[in-house]
Design an enzyme around this catalytic site. Structure first.
Site, PDB file in Angstrom:
ATOM      1  N   ALA A  12       0.811  -1.219   0.000  1.00  0.00           N
ATOM      2  CA  ALA A  12       0.000   0.000   0.000  1.00  0.00           C
ATOM      3  C   ALA A  12       0.848   1.275   0.000  1.00  0.00           C
ATOM      4  CB  ALA A  12      -0.943  -0.004   1.197  1.00  0.00           C
ATOM      5  N   ARG A  17       9.579   8.137  -3.715  1.00  0.00           N
ATOM      6  CA  ARG A  17      10.978   8.360  -4.090  1.00  0.00           C
ATOM      7  C   ARG A  17      11.321   7.882  -5.496  1.00  0.00           C
ATOM      8  NH1 ARG A  17      13.738   5.924   1.118  1.00  0.00           N
ATOM      9  NH2 ARG A  17      11.626   5.111   1.390  1.00  0.00           N
ATOM     10  N   GLU A 157      12.214  -0.210  16.243  1.00  0.00           N
ATOM     11  CA  GLU A 157      12.417   0.645  15.074  1.00  0.00           C
ATOM     12  C   GLU A 157      13.508   1.681  15.363  1.00  0.00           C
ATOM     13  OE1 GLU A 157      10.862   0.244  11.913  1.00  0.00           O
ATOM     14  OE2 GLU A 157      10.575  -1.614  13.011  1.00  0.00           O
ATOM     15  N   ASN A 172      15.895  -6.130  10.895  1.00  0.00           N
ATOM     16  CA  ASN A 172      14.635  -6.723  10.459  1.00  0.00           C
ATOM     17  C   ASN A 172      14.461  -6.526   8.946  1.00  0.00           C
ATOM     18  OD1 ASN A 172      12.024  -7.728  10.339  1.00  0.00           O
ATOM     19  ND2 ASN A 172      11.102  -5.757  10.908  1.00  0.00           N
TER      20      ASN A 172
HETATM   21  C1  UD1 Z   1       9.761  -1.757   7.930  1.00  0.00           C
HETATM   22  C2  UD1 Z   1       9.905  -2.396   9.317  1.00  0.00           C
HETATM   23  C3  UD1 Z   1      11.374  -2.343   9.740  1.00  0.00           C
HETATM   24  C4  UD1 Z   1      12.228  -3.051   8.724  1.00  0.00           C
HETATM   25  C5  UD1 Z   1      12.010  -2.463   7.331  1.00  0.00           C
HETATM   26  C6  UD1 Z   1      12.698  -3.326   6.316  1.00  0.00           C
HETATM   27  C7  UD1 Z   1       7.803  -1.928  10.475  1.00  0.00           C
HETATM   28  C8  UD1 Z   1       7.128  -1.095  11.471  1.00  0.00           C
HETATM   29  N1  UD1 Z   1       9.079  -1.652  10.242  1.00  0.00           N
HETATM   30  O1  UD1 Z   1      10.107  -0.374   8.065  1.00  0.00           O
HETATM   31  O2  UD1 Z   1      11.533  -2.974  10.993  1.00  0.00           O
HETATM   32  O3  UD1 Z   1      13.591  -2.961   9.088  1.00  0.00           O
HETATM   33  O4  UD1 Z   1      10.603  -2.436   7.002  1.00  0.00           O
HETATM   34  O5  UD1 Z   1      12.617  -2.748   5.055  1.00  0.00           O
HETATM   35  O6  UD1 Z   1       7.192  -2.835   9.943  1.00  0.00           O
HETATM   36  N2  UD1 Z   1       2.841  -0.622   4.105  1.00  0.00           N
HETATM   37  C9  UD1 Z   1       1.490  -0.716   3.854  1.00  0.00           C
HETATM   38  N3  UD1 Z   1       0.643   0.043   4.598  1.00  0.00           N
HETATM   39  C10 UD1 Z   1       1.070   0.855   5.592  1.00  0.00           C
HETATM   40  C11 UD1 Z   1       2.450   0.939   5.830  1.00  0.00           C
HETATM   41  C12 UD1 Z   1       3.315   0.186   5.065  1.00  0.00           C
HETATM   42  O7  UD1 Z   1       1.063  -1.456   2.967  1.00  0.00           O
HETATM   43  O8  UD1 Z   1       0.220   1.486   6.219  1.00  0.00           O
HETATM   44  C13 UD1 Z   1       3.760  -1.434   3.292  1.00  0.00           C
HETATM   45  C14 UD1 Z   1       4.673  -0.601   2.416  1.00  0.00           C
HETATM   46  O9  UD1 Z   1       4.130  -0.447   1.130  1.00  0.00           O
HETATM   47  C15 UD1 Z   1       5.941  -1.428   2.379  1.00  0.00           C
HETATM   48  C16 UD1 Z   1       5.917  -2.181   3.699  1.00  0.00           C
HETATM   49  O10 UD1 Z   1       4.610  -2.127   4.168  1.00  0.00           O
HETATM   50  O11 UD1 Z   1       5.900  -2.388   1.344  1.00  0.00           O
HETATM   51  C17 UD1 Z   1       6.890  -1.579   4.725  1.00  0.00           C
HETATM   52  O12 UD1 Z   1       6.542  -0.260   5.012  1.00  0.00           O
HETATM   53  P1  UD1 Z   1       7.629   0.878   5.176  1.00  0.00           P
HETATM   54  O13 UD1 Z   1       6.953   2.143   5.454  1.00  0.00           O
HETATM   55  O14 UD1 Z   1       8.574   0.829   4.026  1.00  0.00           O
HETATM   56  O15 UD1 Z   1       8.365   0.380   6.486  1.00  0.00           O
HETATM   57  P2  UD1 Z   1       9.827   0.751   6.931  1.00  0.00           P
HETATM   58  O16 UD1 Z   1       9.806   2.030   7.642  1.00  0.00           O
HETATM   59  O17 UD1 Z   1      10.781   0.580   5.829  1.00  0.00           O
END
Ligand code: UD1
Ligand code: MG
Length: 449
Positions: A12, A17, A157, A172
């Site tokens: 989602a 970027r 985090e 993670n």
């Molecule tokens: C997340 C992890 C982090 C990990 C990292 C690895 C969490 C809280 N943190 O952080 O520990 O090291 O990934 O890359 O999980 N997404 C949704 N809906 C939302 C939020 C996110 O579908 O409401 C999806 C995003 O599209 C993405 C994934 O979940 O594919 C991860 O979300 P992102 O915001 O990239 O998390 P990070 O901050 O990178």
């Protein structure tokens, strides 16, 4: 494995970027959208059901995903409130009984079947929650896996990490495996994190530990967990993926300069195929055994029969079917055509919407004129036909078995079996006339001086 498995892919995110009108998870590597790579691997590891959670670009993503795999369910996360909230968008599926649930990110396409199988095996061996991590000397930005005596006790985090936790290099990767019977109740216990204004999936570890569950972090190769946020990272992932595919192809075929050959996700290369440098395979190509592909060829949507020889500089477009022992040479383009066994098309030719019978020879510079500016028309060439060089065949047209087309012909009418067709002016020779012209021209030139 007899255990049942549900996979949830989070996709989602907006992917701002990439600065692109295309949703991030629809960018491609190996000709396939990122999210579809994850779906493929999830299926390979035995998921009976795959759910993709989509956001603002729901319609676009859903269309592409279902084109690739119509059995995948799409659910929409209307507000983007974090990874735990995203998983809950699949609540309906989570209410059904299932042994293993795998959670992955749609922008982490390089995850391999072995890593996922490892996570499932860990559940089978008694763990309740498994987080997949990787080791890096540059952990900034990632959640840290906090372990105590081999047990995973929390994921913290970056924003919430203490200085000591920030020094942890086991990160993670975002991929988790959780026993289905626990997942929904654990997700419902996750509280809103006010620092980042999100529900963190990663909080599931500490909550599980409090509830007496068995938790573990397992390590996967770093390249499995590369996330894509920028076009630069997309290119890096493409490079890793291409290298894996080259290695897989070379289990049975030869690439003279592997680093210059590019494959698609579904390219099938049989044994004893030899591929010279700089060859590109778009989606939908199958190459049978004993084929040689010479340098600088571009091939997509094509089936290539045994012992066929292609290139150098051949372009084969969607809908091309080359039977056994065909030869296609330099600067030839073929699309939507069937080329019979042993036929030869060796130089400077365009063949479109055409059927060519076995052992026919298509001379240099032959063009099938398949398009009249409005519609495409079909050409049929029989077996053992000979098309002389520089002929234009104006479709719709049919040329019989064993027919012979004189070089330089423009053929507008059907030619029957074994007929010889001339579609050009007869040659006229005027003896001595060249000399007369030369003398006259030279005299005029002299006078001007
Ligand atoms: C997340 C992890 C982090 C990990 C990292 C690895 C969490 C809280 N943190 O952080 O520990 O090291 O990934 O890359 O999980 N997404 C949704 N809906 C939302 C939020 C996110 O579908 O409401 C999806 C995003 O599209 C993405 C994934 O979940 O594919 C991860 O979300 P992102 O915001 O990239 O998390 P990070 O901050 O990178
Ligand atoms: Mg991320």
């Amino acid at each position: 494995m007899s255990r049942t498995c549900l996979s949830i892919i989070l996709a989602a995110g907006e992917g701002t970027r990439m600065r692109s009108a295309v949703p991030k998870v629809l960018h491609k590597i190996g000709g396939l959208p990122l999210v579809c790579h994850v779906i493929r691997t999830m299926k390979a590891v035995g998921s009976q059901k795959v759910v993709v959670v989509v956001g603002s670009e729901a319609k676009n993503v859903a269309e592409s995903v279902q084109l690739f795999a119509s059995d995948v369910a799409i659910v929409e996360q209307k507000k983007r409130l974090g990874t735990a909230h995203a998983v809950l968008a699949a609540r309906e599926e989570l209410q059904k009984p299932v042994d293993d649930v795998l959670i992955a990110f749609g922008d982490t396409p390089l995850i391999e079947e072995t890593a996922l199988a490892d996570a499932r095996e860990t559940l089978k061996n008694g763990m309740d929650i498994v987080a997949m991590g990787f080791k890096t000397d540059r952990p900034a930005g990632y959640g840290r896996l906090v372990e105590q005596k081999g047990k995973l006790i929390a994921i913290v985090e970056e924003k919430d990490a203490s200085p000591a936790q920030k020094r942890i290099t086991f990160c993670n990767g975002g991929l988790m495996a959780i026993k289905g019977k626990h997942l929904l109740s654990l997700l419902e216990k996750i509280k809103y994190n006010s620092t980042k204004k999100e529900y963190y999936l990663t909080d599931i570890i500490a909550i599980g530990v409090l509830g007496g569950l068995h938790t573990k972090a397992i390590e996967a190769p770093k390249d499995n967990l590369i996330g894509i946020n920028t076009c630069g990272q997309l290119a890096e992932a493409e490079a890793i993926w291409q290298n894996r595919k080259r290695q897989a192809v070379m289990l049975c075929a030869s690439l003279q300069a592997p680093e210059t050959v590019f494959f698609s996700y579904d390219t099938e290369i049989s044994n004893d195929v030899f591929i010279e440098p700089y060859v590109f395979f778009g989606p939908g190509v199958k190459v049978a055994s004993g084929v040689v592909i010479h340098a600088f060829s571009y091939i997509e949507g094509t089936t290539i029969g045994e012992h066929t020889e292609i290139g150098p500089y051949t372009r084969l477009r969607v809908g091309t079917d080359l039977r056994t022992g065909v030869k296609v040479g330099n600067f030839c383009e073929i699309k939507e055509s069937e080329i019979g066994t042993g036929a030869k098309i060796k130089h400077l030719t365009y063949i479109g919407n055409t059927e060519i019978g076995a052992h026919s020879n298509i001379g240099a510079g032959t063009i099938t004129c398949n398009y009249d500016g409005y519609n495409k028309w079909k050409s049929t060439i029989g077996e053992r036909a000979f098309i002389g060089s520089n002929s234009s065949l104006i479709a719709p047209i049919s040329i019989g078995n064993g027919a012979y087309i004189a070089s330089g012909s423009v053929i507008t009418e059907d030619v029957s079996d074994d007929a010889l067709a001339f579609g050009r002016m007869r040659q006229v020779n005027k003896n001595g006339r060249a000399k007369v012209l030369r003398e006259r021209g030279t005299a005029i030139k002299q006078r001007k001086k």
